[in-house]
Write a protein that holds these residues in place. Structure first.
Motif, PDB file in Angstrom:
ATOM      1  N   GLU A 108      -2.595  -8.981   4.358  1.00  0.00           N
ATOM      2  CA  GLU A 108      -1.346  -9.261   3.644  1.00  0.00           C
ATOM      3  C   GLU A 108      -1.449  -8.878   2.173  1.00  0.00           C
ATOM      4  OE1 GLU A 108       1.711 -12.991   2.666  1.00  0.00           O
ATOM      5  OE2 GLU A 108      -0.054 -13.294   3.953  1.00  0.00           O
ATOM      6  N   ALA A 111      -1.356  -5.043   1.831  1.00  0.00           N
ATOM      7  CA  ALA A 111       0.005  -4.534   1.977  1.00  0.00           C
ATOM      8  C   ALA A 111       0.828  -4.788   0.724  1.00  0.00           C
ATOM      9  CB  ALA A 111       0.664  -5.183   3.199  1.00  0.00           C
ATOM     10  N   GLU A 112       0.648  -5.959   0.120  1.00  0.00           N
ATOM     11  CA  GLU A 112       1.382  -6.284  -1.110  1.00  0.00           C
ATOM     12  C   GLU A 112       0.983  -5.369  -2.258  1.00  0.00           C
ATOM     13  OE1 GLU A 112       0.944  -9.769  -4.322  1.00  0.00           O
ATOM     14  OE2 GLU A 112       1.673 -10.479  -2.378  1.00  0.00           O
ATOM     15  N   LEU A 114      -0.220  -2.306  -2.136  1.00  0.00           N
ATOM     16  CA  LEU A 114      -0.156  -0.866  -1.890  1.00  0.00           C
ATOM     17  C   LEU A 114       0.720  -0.175  -2.931  1.00  0.00           C
ATOM     18  CD1 LEU A 114      -1.530   0.797   0.328  1.00  0.00           C
ATOM     19  CD2 LEU A 114       0.667   0.923   1.484  1.00  0.00           C
ATOM     20  N   TYR A 121       1.756   4.826   2.140  1.00  0.00           N
ATOM     21  CA  TYR A 121       1.208   4.655   3.487  1.00  0.00           C
ATOM     22  C   TYR A 121      -0.284   4.928   3.413  1.00  0.00           C
ATOM     23  CZ  TYR A 121       1.093   4.879   8.618  1.00  0.00           C
ATOM     24  OH  TYR A 121       0.855   4.638   9.952  1.00  0.00           O
ATOM     25  N   TYR A 155      -3.472  -5.781  11.844  1.00  0.00           N
ATOM     26  CA  TYR A 155      -2.685  -4.884  10.990  1.00  0.00           C
ATOM     27  C   TYR A 155      -1.328  -4.512  11.592  1.00  0.00           C
ATOM     28  CZ  TYR A 155      -6.789  -4.409   8.058  1.00  0.00           C
ATOM     29  OH  TYR A 155      -7.840  -4.685   7.221  1.00  0.00           O
ATOM     30  N   TYR A 158       1.903  -4.940   9.634  1.00  0.00           N
ATOM     31  CA  TYR A 158       2.122  -4.100   8.452  1.00  0.00           C
ATOM     32  C   TYR A 158       2.192  -2.617   8.827  1.00  0.00           C
ATOM     33  CZ  TYR A 158       0.359  -8.544   6.817  1.00  0.00           C
ATOM     34  OH  TYR A 158       0.170  -9.905   6.628  1.00  0.00           O
ATOM     35  N   ARG A 161       3.424   0.471   6.793  1.00  0.00           N
ATOM     36  CA  ARG A 161       2.720   1.022   5.632  1.00  0.00           C
ATOM     37  C   ARG A 161       1.216   1.173   5.840  1.00  0.00           C
ATOM     38  NH1 ARG A 161       4.769  -1.103  -0.013  1.00  0.00           N
ATOM     39  NH2 ARG A 161       4.213   1.048  -0.486  1.00  0.00           N
ATOM     40  N   LEU A 162       0.678   0.537   6.881  1.00  0.00           N
ATOM     41  CA  LEU A 162      -0.766   0.569   7.118  1.00  0.00           C
ATOM     42  C   LEU A 162      -1.044   0.850   8.585  1.00  0.00           C
ATOM     43  CD1 LEU A 162      -1.780  -2.751   5.264  1.00  0.00           C
ATOM     44  CD2 LEU A 162      -1.892  -0.433   4.308  1.00  0.00           C
ATOM     45  N   THR A 493       8.162   4.324   9.703  1.00  0.00           N
ATOM     46  CA  THR A 493       7.312   3.933   8.579  1.00  0.00           C
ATOM     47  C   THR A 493       8.015   4.181   7.253  1.00  0.00           C
ATOM     48  OG1 THR A 493       6.267   6.096   8.254  1.00  0.00           O
ATOM     49  CG2 THR A 493       5.316   4.651   9.959  1.00  0.00           C
TER      50      THR A 493
END
Length: 503
Positions: A108, A111-112, A114, A121, A155, A158, A161-162, A493
């Motif tokens: 988490e 992802a925040e 990134l 991505y 994952y 998310y 993006r991941l 995505t």
């Protein structure tokens, strides 16, 4: 939230990203696994014995040991020298930057952050994803299956993006196919990571010194099978399955421990250039073994070694083919030497050298001048003179298609040698090599995850690469790598959304 925004405001990479009109794709982010959660999955797949097997594999993954099994740090300097125990990697993770240390372990938080990193991505390479390769035959596949399952689950939330890679073992083609199908069809993973080679016993040595009876001999007397030329198995069924499932292939294959990378005291001596050397061996095996000819849709990314080695291998493939293709190599055929002329020239000009000794063209001239590389054996036959036969090279354009088009080269943010990839004035056929942006965040060479994109943009401001090259590096080439293997790779995505918004 305010803390996050303040960090974002302070990020050089976020500022660079704000000025771009295209997405940014990071092809190489390393993350850590939270052991208690991972071991729950391992336990489910094989109980406590499988957990123990993973712990053992993780404990021996980087450690180099002497004949008694003691690792480098447990040995005295004299023991290291006696056993020639190579110094292995040490202090390989970011620690002082505690925020980043947590970021690489908490999905988490990653992802925040990134956006702060400047990426839209990221493809993730968990540090444990290939650890099962160090386990025994009975544990390797279930460990891979459990670890891939864990990564797919943690994952999945998310996925816009991941995406994590799936670790695939390749001791045999069938083993690889089984785990590939499970990872893709059951778990929904869409990128794989393989080791670029597998160590195998040398048959002649193993016959004389059976590994079970002579483990020390087996440890040192081996060769590496790179799945292409001279392979123990026919790996074409595996490559066919990769293409059929639309999966991009990646590897971080190194050569620490190979000849010239065996220092018993200095990690940097062993480290510098080792990813390039390992990846080169793997890629050349696929090229010369004809894999990229038989599977032109196959896309392989070779990470952490930079792109400059891909450039010089491409150039050397071209210049060597021009000198040693099956027609040109006849220039060196001993049968084409004019021995009458040679004998005459020696008689006319070689008196001081021959000093009255008779000139025998069948022995003295041929042997002493090295006309034949095999003076005491047979010459190669017609089937043995074309090293480019399996690759199917008939013209320089074939080399471009089977090297440049098939391979992508991961380049880290501060790697100035990436300029070679874009130097179409030097590269054969005016070609640009497929360099892809691979930040390598999560490892010691990136102490701050907010810096890599800005470091790559620094290369533009310094005139090392152009703005168009930067776009190719961080978006065009990575996008092409993934979508040439799988046209729907970015469906749903952030990359798809941003690309659509910005045209």
């Amino acid at each position: 939230m305010n803390d996050r925004l303040s960090r974002l405001h302070a990020s050089r990479s976020a500022a660079v990203k704000a000025g771009l009109n295209h997405p940014v794709i990071d092809t190489d982010v390393h993350v850590n696994d939270y052991a208690p959660a991972l071991e729950d999955y391992i336990q489910h797949y094989g109980g406590s014995r499988l957990v123990d097997a993973l712990r053992k594999a993780l404990g021996s993954r980087f450690a180099t040991r002497n004949g008694e099994g003691r690792d480098w740090y447990a040995q005295t300097p004299a023991e290291r020298r006696h056993h020639r125990t190579m110094r292995s990697p040490w202090w390989a993770r970011v620690t002082r930057n505690t925020l980043d240390l947590a970021t690489y372990t908490l999905p988490e938080l990653l992802a925040e952050r990134l956006e702060e990193q400047g990426a839209d991505y990221s493809v993730l390479f968990p540090n444990d994803v290939l650890a099962p390769l160090g386990a025994g035959n009975e544990y390797r596949q279930p460990l891979h299956r459990a670890i891939n399952h864990y990564h797919a689950d943690v994952y999945r939330k998310y996925a816009d993006r991941l995406t994590p890679v799936a670790g695939i073992p390749l001791n045999t083609p069938q083993e690889g196919i089984e785990e590939l199908e499970f990872a893709v069809k059951t778990l929904g993973l869409k990128v794989i990571n393989i080791a670029g080679g597998v160590k195998r016993p040398i048959p002649a040595v193993a016959e004389k010194y059976p590994p079970a009876e002579h483990p020390l001999v087996a440890r040192y007397a081996h060769y590496t099978d790179f799945y292409g030329i001279d392979s123990e198995y026919d790996y074409d069924p595996f490559w066919q399955k990769v293409v059929e499932l639309g999966v991009p292939v990646t590897t971080h294959y190194g050569s620490q421990g190979w000849t010239g990378r065996q220092s018993i005291s200095n990690y940097m001596y062993n480290h510098i250039g080792h990813f390039a050397d390992g990846s080169q061996a793997f890629a050349k095996a696929l090229f010369f073994g004809g894999v990229t000819r038989r599977f032109p849709q196959l896309r392989v990314a070779l990470l952490e070694g930079g792109a400059d080695w891909g450039v010089h291998v491409y150039a050397h493939l071209v210049d060597r083919w021009e000198k040693r293709n099956r027609v040109a190599v006849q220039q060196y055929n001993p049968a084409n030497a004019d021995l009458d002329l040679l004998e005459d020239l020696f008689r006319r000009y070689g008196g001081e050298l021959t000093d009255g000794r008779p000139v025998n063209r069948d022995t003295l001239l041929v042997d002493s001048l090295g006309i034949s590389a095999l003076p005491h054996s047979r010459e190669p036959n017609e089937d043995e003179i074309d090293d480019f036969a399996l690759a199917g090279i008939e013209r320089v354009e074939d080399i471009k298609a089977r090297w440049v088009d098939s391979f992508y080269f991961g380049s880290e943010a501060d790697d100035r040698t990436v300029a070679a990839a874009f130097n179409d004035k030097v590269n054969p056929l005016g070609t640009k090599i497929n360099a892809i942006w691979s930040s390598d965040v999560g490892h010691w060479d990136v102490p701050d995850l907010t810096e890599p994109l800005a470091e790559s943009w620094d290369l533009v401001e310094q005139g090392v690469i152009g703005a168009a090259d930067f776009k190719a590096l961080v978006f065009d080439n990575p996008y092409r790598f993934y979508t040439q293997a799988n046209a729907d790779f970015f469906k749903g995505t952030a990359v798809e959304r941003i690309a659509a918004q910005r045209g």
